[in-house]
Design an enzyme around this catalytic site. Structure first.
Site, PDB file in Angstrom:
ATOM      1  N   TRP A 123       0.834  -1.208   0.000  1.00  0.00           N
ATOM      2  CA  TRP A 123       0.000   0.000   0.000  1.00  0.00           C
ATOM      3  C   TRP A 123       0.869   1.259   0.000  1.00  0.00           C
ATOM      4  O   TRP A 123       0.531   2.270  -0.615  1.00  0.00           O
ATOM      5  CB  TRP A 123      -0.910  -0.008   1.238  1.00  0.00           C
ATOM      6  CG  TRP A 123      -1.718   1.250   1.387  1.00  0.00           C
ATOM      7  CD1 TRP A 123      -2.890   1.552   0.757  1.00  0.00           C
ATOM      8  CD2 TRP A 123      -1.417   2.370   2.224  1.00  0.00           C
ATOM      9  NE1 TRP A 123      -3.331   2.786   1.149  1.00  0.00           N
ATOM     10  CE2 TRP A 123      -2.441   3.315   2.042  1.00  0.00           C
ATOM     11  CE3 TRP A 123      -0.378   2.668   3.105  1.00  0.00           C
ATOM     12  CZ2 TRP A 123      -2.462   4.532   2.714  1.00  0.00           C
ATOM     13  CZ3 TRP A 123      -0.390   3.891   3.769  1.00  0.00           C
ATOM     14  CH2 TRP A 123      -1.430   4.796   3.572  1.00  0.00           C
ATOM     15  N   HIS A 124       2.022   1.173   0.645  1.00  0.00           N
ATOM     16  CA  HIS A 124       2.888   2.347   0.716  1.00  0.00           C
ATOM     17  C   HIS A 124       3.521   2.697  -0.629  1.00  0.00           C
ATOM     18  O   HIS A 124       3.951   3.834  -0.831  1.00  0.00           O
ATOM     19  CB  HIS A 124       3.994   2.141   1.762  1.00  0.00           C
ATOM     20  CG  HIS A 124       3.537   2.414   3.162  1.00  0.00           C
ATOM     21  ND1 HIS A 124       3.002   1.441   3.961  1.00  0.00           N
ATOM     22  CD2 HIS A 124       3.503   3.557   3.880  1.00  0.00           C
ATOM     23  CE1 HIS A 124       2.667   1.980   5.132  1.00  0.00           C
ATOM     24  NE2 HIS A 124       2.954   3.259   5.106  1.00  0.00           N
ATOM     25  N   GLY A 125       3.610   1.747  -1.516  1.00  0.00           N
ATOM     26  CA  GLY A 125       4.172   2.078  -2.819  1.00  0.00           C
ATOM     27  C   GLY A 125       4.392   0.853  -3.673  1.00  0.00           C
ATOM     28  O   GLY A 125       4.523  -0.259  -3.160  1.00  0.00           O
TER      29      GLY A 125
ATOM     30  N   PHE B 135       2.753   8.598  -0.957  1.00  0.00           N
ATOM     31  CA  PHE B 135       2.126   7.282  -0.867  1.00  0.00           C
ATOM     32  C   PHE B 135       0.659   7.358  -1.238  1.00  0.00           C
ATOM     33  O   PHE B 135      -0.044   6.404  -1.254  1.00  0.00           O
ATOM     34  CB  PHE B 135       2.287   6.706   0.541  1.00  0.00           C
ATOM     35  CG  PHE B 135       3.728   6.663   0.975  1.00  0.00           C
ATOM     36  CD1 PHE B 135       4.680   6.094   0.157  1.00  0.00           C
ATOM     37  CD2 PHE B 135       4.118   7.215   2.169  1.00  0.00           C
ATOM     38  CE1 PHE B 135       6.010   6.078   0.535  1.00  0.00           C
ATOM     39  CE2 PHE B 135       5.439   7.190   2.567  1.00  0.00           C
ATOM     40  CZ  PHE B 135       6.384   6.621   1.747  1.00  0.00           C
TER      41      PHE B 135
END
Lengths: 341, 509
Positions: B322-324, B509
């Protein structure tokens, strides 16, 4: 304390801080971007913005550009014009300026002239070899910001930054100067000299400085932006050639004390790299050049040196005492020198 | 990326924010709905500043999710479930398209992946929308569009959280009492906002160039000493904590100006003494939503030890990705899975241990070191850079040849004879410095020993566990002349830094 008093007190303090800042910036106009002009000509004026504004006022009049850092302030534009067939030079002498900024100015001027069916005939560029590859200073402080016409930024956004900047020391300095009838604080050349160590890409405020080897000598070619700036120089030269512009490039002479800070081998390497791109006048530092009357400080030479440089570059027969001062370097010199002279 | 209106920019603080608050309460005197529409419009303006055409994205997302919510409220259980699945898949598909498409294609065809420009706020709004749909599905609620739209677009949380829940913010938006200015909340909100601003500008931004120097050097393949790699990772962990918790504080403060209470997002996580504790205190709203949407359903379906472990693995991997997009985030997720599994095993082996002071210190040291080491994946541009740093950290990096000392941060120390240039080159190399180390140590000390914003102000919204709070004694905030003086001084100091606006790390993000 009642929460309402607290909240209103805090809001009022913040608002006062904001409005005070805006008012001070408009009245004092420390970078001369508002054109208020109530106090003296400020020491920290934005020379990039002002140089372009001066050019735009009489854009059709000029047919040549003089591009340099603050070191070029020693050059006489009239003398340069006389030496270069009467070309009308617009001066862009901007503290800490680097080749990327010259490229942006050149591109802007060529486009502007093309729109009006005019052309630029000549460019004289004074490069600072010691700051080649250093981080551009145009992002480091308000007085170095490039004007919106060169960055594509809106004028409103550009001016907003100047409106909301807290600059206590600068305000105080300008008010003190105004109080002293614009005296004190040094003249602009001195100011450039004093700020040079912070702004010429040698030691920017965040500490990212010219690389130093274990020998204690600074090295130019290890600069992080060295290769990108050589590429910009190539683009600059290509743009001049495409537009049939007579280009003269000189490297500003270094004070012997400054020269000693650099690795001789690395300096030669850097000069070679530049001369591989464009023939360049390199003014080595003969011993007589360390004479104090030729320098305002170790970063800035006097008009006398600039006259000698012009004499060396343009005179048919330069005086023999200048034999050890200035030489045209260029790997493709045979092909290009005729074009250049 | 186009310009973003940042919470720490003068235009936001002195123009947009006062105008938005004034508009909200002025319209509220006339009609609640007008206030909701007005603030939703302000929020869209805030978003549009970044990239006007992209404003269609949250609008279309809101319309489609609202359409699903209406039909779910009217449908039977099975039909509602189908609509829920459609909604989740749809939201994730949009996120995947913008954020993961190139990464996934690079896995298939082997081309070099370049991190995409993800539309602002998309990662966060995707989570918010899915949480909203699940909430509606479980309760079959009728939802008012205006309230729902403001819930989604409310600018204090829109870009980077805290992730809000309909069950909390939706209810607050329905409470008409909240549309009158509440001076208690305004005083508290302004104070929390200023504290957050100070965290960002005075601490996080000071660490930023030092962190960038060491990670950039690693990405160029330059030799990095073990000390530089370790302290660089510690500096980044500290920087991102102050950056994001500062942002979250500001969001909470802004919410209070509108008389709305957003949940806290950080509970002094760098003081945690085990990894589970740390993840309960770091980015609380996202971790809690991930727990509710991923961990709980999986572990409920299979409550065995293996099932719970699987749930943990999936949850952390999703949080990582989810962060990248990129292998570094996959590796970061996997790394944290390993840490949590080790922690779980330790707790199984020593279920009732009550550590003393030394034990607690060692537990903190181990936890913080392990967490900070994860920065090699989280901050590094690519896996090669991560591996370069890991080799340096474990002592297998290339020795620094020391041709050049590229930083002059320690020149004063060298010229005054306190330390030699050779010493700096040997221990810190060319990408780190004594000054950076001192900054990092000072920032870490603030994180560990200075009471957090939420401790000082006593703000507890969304704080499910309060055992992290320490007594703050005379530092406890209340509206008083002393507090006002302190906050005004902080405003004056931070205001001087507003000129060098820098983006929040979590915007990417």
């Amino acid at each position: 304390m009642r929460p309402k008093v607290y909240a209103l007190g805090l809001t009022a303090m913040a608002a006062a801080l904001f409005l005070g800042t805006v008012t001070a910036n408009i009245i004092i106009d420390p970078q001369r971007v508002f054109g208020t002009g109530l106090l003296c000509s400020p020491l920290n004026q934005n020379d990039r913005y002002l140089a372009l504004a001066r050019y735009e006022e009489q854009a059709d009049h000029y047919d040549a550009l003089f591009l340099s850092s603050s070191r070029g302030g020693a050059f006489s534009i009239d003398e340069l014009s006389r030496r270069m067939n009467g070309s009308r030079f617009a001066r862009f002498s901007m503290p800490g300026a680097q080749v990327g900024e010259y490229l942006a100015i050149l591109d802007h001027v060529i486009r502007g002239k093309a729109d009006r069916n005019l052309r630029l005939s000549a460019v004289f560029m004074l490069l600072d070899i010691d700051s080649l590859g250093g981080r551009p200073v145009s992002k480091l402080g308000l007085q170095y910001q490039l004007p919106p016409a060169l960055t594509g930024e809106s004028m409103g956004r550009f001016r907003w930054r100047y409106l909301v900047a807290i600059q206590f020391q600068t305000w105080r300095g300008e008010i003190t100067r105004a109080w002293n009838n614009c005296g004190g604080g040094g003249n602009r050349t001195e100011r450039h000299a004093s700020e040079r160590s912070e702004t010429d890409g040698l030691a920017p405020p965040d500490g990212l400085a010219t690389p130093v080897g274990l020998s204690g000598k600074k090295t130019i070619t290890a600069h992080a932006n060295y290769s990108p700036q050589l590429a910009q120089l190539k683009d600059f030269v290509a743009l001049c050639r495409q537009n049939n512009i007579r280009l003269t490039v000189a490297l500003s002479p270094l004070h012997v004390q400054r020269l000693r800070e650099y690795s001789a081998e690395d300096l030669k390497h850097a000069v070679d790299d530049v001369s591989n791109i464009v023939p360049v006048w390199y003014f080595a530092s003969p011993h007589w050049l360390s004479s104090p009357d030729l320098w305002t400080d170790i970063g800035h030479f006097t008009p006398k040196v600039s006259e000698m440089m012009l004499e060396r570059i343009f005179a048919e027969r330069p005086p023999s005492e200048l034999d050890d001062f200035g030489r045209l370097y260029g790997n493709q010199l045979e092909n290009q020198s005729a074009e250049l002279r | 990326m186009a310009a973003v209106v940042l919470f720490n920019s003068p235009e936001f603080i002195f123009l947009f924010l006062p105008a938005a608050v004034f508009l909200h309460f002025t319209l509220a005197r006339w009609s609640i709905n007008a206030a909701i529409v007005g603030t939703a419009t302000s929020s869209l303006f805030f978003f549009a500043w970044w990239n006007p055409p992209y404003i269609l994205l949250p609008i279309l997302s809101a319309l489609s999710n609202f359409w699903l919510a209406i039909h779910m409220a009217q449908a039977g259980k099975v039909a509602s479930r189908r609509l829920l699945v459609t909604g989740i898949v749809g939201n994730l598909a949009v996120l995947c398209y913008y954020k993961y498409a190139d990464f996934l294609l690079s896995i298939v065809d082997g081309h070099k992946f370049t991190p995409p420009q993800v539309p602002l706020a998309l990662s966060f709004t995707t989570f918010v929308q899915i949480g909203f749909l699940v909430y509606v599905h479980e309760r079959r609620l009728k939802v008012d569009f205006n309230r729902y739209f403001l819930f989604l677009a409310f600018f204090p949380h829109l870009i980077a959280g805290p992730v809000v829940r309909w069950g909390s913010l939706g209810k607050q938006l329905a409470d008409h009492e909240r549309y009158r200015p509440n001076w208690n909340n305004i005083a508290l909100g302004l104070t929390i906002f200023v504290f957050g601003l100070a965290k960002k500008l005075l601490i996080a931004d000071e660490l930023s160039p030092h962190v960038a120097t060491v990670f950039d050097a690693a990405s160029r393949g330059e030799p990095v000493t073990a000390l530089a790699a370790w302290t660089g990772c510690v500096a980044f962990s500290t920087q991102i904590y102050f950056d994001f918790s500062g942002y979250s504080d500001m969001a909470v403060g802004l919410g209070l100006l509108f008389n709305l209470r957003l949940p806290i997002n950080f509970a002094a996580p760098l003081r945690a003494t085990n990894m589970f504790d740390l993840w309960r205190r770091w980015h609380i709203t996202v971790c809690r939503l991930a727990r509710d949407l991923i961990y709980v359903p999986i572990s409920r379906a299979n409550p065995s030890r293996i099932g719970r472990t699987l749930a943990l693995v999936v949850t952390m991997m999703v949080l990582g990705i989810w962060h990248g997009a990129g292998w570094t985030f996959v590796a970061w997720g996997a790394y944290n899975v390993v840490l949590l599994l080790i922690n779980q095993s330790w707790q199984t082996l020593r279920p009732h241990g009550t550590p003393g002071v030394i034990g607690n210190f060692l537990a903190w040291l181990l936890t913080f070191t392990a967490f900070s080491a994860g920065a090699v994946f989280f901050r590094a541009a690519d896996i090669e850079t991560s591996m370069h740093l890991i080799r340096a950290m474990i002592g297998f990096g290339e020795p620094v040849v020391a041709q050049h000392l590229t930083l002059d941060l320690d020149y004063r120390l060298i010229s005054d004879g306190y330390v030699s240039e050779a010493f700096i080159l040997q221990w810190f190399g060319t990408a780190w410095s004594i000054r950076a180390t001192l900054w990092t140590a000072a920032a870490l000390a603030v994180a560990l020993f200075v009471p957090d914003t939420m401790e000082i102000t006593g703000y507890r919204e969304g704080d499910a566990q309060s055992n992290w709070r320490r007594p703050v004694g005379p530092f406890a905030w209340m509206p008083s002349a002393r507090s006002l003086a302190i906050v005004v001084i902080l405003v004056a100091i931070t205001f001087g830094q507003l000129g060098r606006v820098s983006e929040f790390l979590y915007y990417q993000f």
